[in-house]
Write an enzyme that holds these catalytic residues in place. Structure first.
Site, PDB file in Angstrom:
ATOM      1  N   GLU A 162      -0.471  -7.841   5.287  1.00 45.58           N
ATOM      2  CA  GLU A 162      -0.243  -7.875   6.735  1.00 45.58           C
ATOM      3  C   GLU A 162      -1.553  -7.914   7.519  1.00 45.58           C
ATOM      4  OE1 GLU A 162       0.218  -5.283   4.741  1.00 45.58           O
ATOM      5  OE2 GLU A 162       0.174  -3.339   5.771  1.00 45.58           O
ATOM      6  N   HIS A 211      -3.176  -5.076   1.517  1.00 46.85           N
ATOM      7  CA  HIS A 211      -2.458  -5.267   2.778  1.00 46.85           C
ATOM      8  C   HIS A 211      -2.342  -6.737   3.175  1.00 46.85           C
ATOM      9  CE1 HIS A 211      -2.308  -1.029   3.884  1.00 46.85           C
ATOM     10  NE2 HIS A 211      -3.527  -0.919   3.403  1.00 46.85           N
ATOM     11  N   CYS A 237       0.823  -1.221   0.000  1.00 49.66           N
ATOM     12  CA  CYS A 237       0.000   0.000   0.000  1.00 49.66           C
ATOM     13  C   CYS A 237       0.854   1.265   0.000  1.00 49.66           C
ATOM     14  CB  CYS A 237      -1.005  -0.024   1.142  1.00 49.66           C
ATOM     15  SG  CYS A 237      -2.278   1.231   0.950  1.00 49.66           S
TER      16      CYS A 237
END
Lengths: 296, 191
Positions: B173, B171, B78
């Site tokens: 993560e 994302h 991002c």
């Protein structure tokens, strides 16, 4: 955008934005000019409002949601997320803020509450909400209503960090204790904190709040930012502390650097030099209205 | 093997957590000294304007460019993708890109937070779909011929690779799925 399968307003999407704000500084701004200064100084987001808490405190009267026109103006000049405040329980104000594309809605005690018993049902919204809390019970009640981010309330508009420290220590201290509690004790914790048991069980297991926790209310210096970050806040809101100081831009940059480097006193010493006068600040015993007592 | 996670701001802790699941030593990178101790770097999601301000003030901006030229593997998610791209549209006027992947990105190109979304992605080389979480995500508007596009949404690239640099507009993560981190660690072991 509509030709492929996708889901909006999901829990991950709403909670995810707060993850992206971690380690950053969210600054209160009252016009486009201040918003630009905030973004150029490294703010991760701006809070658009007509009067900073220090002025709301001084002026008195009913404090309401800001003029949508003013929020739009701020949205137009910055690229970082724009937050705005709705009164506690005032879901119509929140609907308006969502409809004009505000990125985060703050159901805030800084404004005059609209409902003395009910907070907004935040699950109904696609926009994420942040709410204030003074203790863990209050934080978990807000999360159960759909808040995606909690900020310790502190005492807005005072430039005095003492209340923010009290609230952070209370919330994070109780999380520490609950993570050590056995399953039978959790029922008593739920009763004492007036918080939903499933959320307490989750806190007990993970030893953290189910959503991020930021600090607000009284941050005025780079050292204040370092203090609350070391206590366990994951980002900071600075309200009156920047634009009520003598020289806002350098102070804003210094607080941004201090929030990133909160563990390194030598950097904080460096950025704290020659910032001019901070906002004057108010001693707690001398204030008439405790904003933190609004909300329940 | 030490992998750095740029910890100026943003979702760096989640990347650290993901790396630790593989037993990799993850270092939070806040200054040049931290950066000089790592063999690879992850630039997390967050606000790219804030990160570029801090990258310049810490002197890491040039250091990352130099290390990348020497082949350091870098993953950008991002905001990381925005910073690594060659041109940024709708950024701050003084925001310089690192220019390590030849793509042009538009900040918040999919819209504001209200338009943020999740979608199942089919990624080249993955045997099943990956849940992509897009938050105020950048839109890739142009891709150079040296860039390999690994996934698309609506015919727009959302995951790209050029040499030792891997970028995603979503994302990984935030997803409970570490396959993109696995992919990155494989790039690292090959370098």
């Amino acid at each position: 955008m509509d030709e492929f399968s996708h889901d909006k307003g999901t829990r991950l999407v709403k909670r995810g934005l707060a993850e992206m704000l971690k380690g950053g500084v969210i600054m209160d701004v009252v016009d486009a000019n201040q918003a630009k200064v905030a973004e150029d100084s490294g703010a991760v987001a701006v809070m658009a409002l007509e009067r900073v808490p220090a002025d709301i405190r001084r002026d008195g009267g009913v404090a309401r949601m800001s003029d949508p026109e003013m929020i739009e103006e701020i949205k137009n000049v910055v690229t970082v997320p724009v937050m705005a405040k709705a009164r506690i329980g005032h879901f119509a104000e929140a609907q308006i803020l969502q409809s004009i594309g505000v990125d985060y809605i703050d159901e805030s005690e800084v404004l005059t509450p609209a409902d003395e018993a009910h907070h907004i049902d935040k699950w109904k919204f696609d926009a994420p909400f942040v709410c204030g809390a003074t203790n863990l019970g209050e934080a978990l009640r807000r999360i159960s209503e759909g808040a995606c981010l909690i900020r310790s309330k502190g005492e807005a508009g005072t430039g005095n960090i003492v209340e923010a420290v009290r609230h952070l220590r209370s919330i994070l201290g109780d999380i520490g204790k609950i993570s050590q509690a056995d399953s039978a004790e959790l029922f008593d914790w739920a009763k004492r904190l007036q918080a939903p048991l499933p959320l307490l069980q989750e806190v007990s297991e993970t030893a953290e709040l189910p959503v991020p926790i930021f600090c607000a209310g009284g941050i005025a210096t780079p050292a204040d930012a370092s203090l609350v970050m070391q206590l366990g806040a994951q980002a900071v809101f600075v309200g009156s502390g920047i634009f009520k100081s003598e020289d806002p831009a350098p102070r804003a940059r210094a607080i941004v650097e201090a929030t990133t480097n909160y563990l390194d006193p030598s950097i904080i010493a460096k950025v704290s030099r020659k910032l001019g006068e901070p906002m004057t600040g108010i001693e707690m015993d001398s204030i008439e209205t405790r904003l933190a007592e609004r909300g329940w | 093997m030490k992998v750095g996670v740029l910890a100026l701001q943003g979702a760096f802790k989640l990347h650290v957590k993901a790396l630790e699941q593989f037993g990799v030593e993850a270092i939070e990178v806040r200054n040049l000294e931290n950066f000089n101790s790592v063999e690879a770097l992850i630039i997390p999601g967050g606000e790219s304007t804030t990160m570029s301000f801090l990258l310049e003030s810490t002197g890491m901006f040039e250091a990352i460019k130099e290390s990348s030229a020497e082949g350091m593997p870098i993953l950008g998610t991002c905001a990381g993708m925005i910073l690594l791209s060659s041109k940024i549209t709708d950024g701050r006027s003084d925001q310089n890109p690192l220019g390590l992947v030849n793509i042009e990105t538009r900040r918040n190109g999919y819209g504001r937070q209200i338009d943020s979304f999740e979608s199942d992605l089919s990624i080249k080389g993955f045997d099943r779909s990956f849940r992509g979480i897009f938050i105020r995500a950048p839109l890739v508007e142009k891709v150079g011929s040296e860039v390999e596009v690994l996934a698309e949404v609506n015919n727009r690239p959302v995951m790209c690779k050029q040499g030792s640099v891997l970028v995603t507009s979503f994302h990984p993560e935030l997803a409970d799925d570490t396959r993109i981190h696995t992919e990155f660690l494989e790039m690292l072991s090959k370098s």
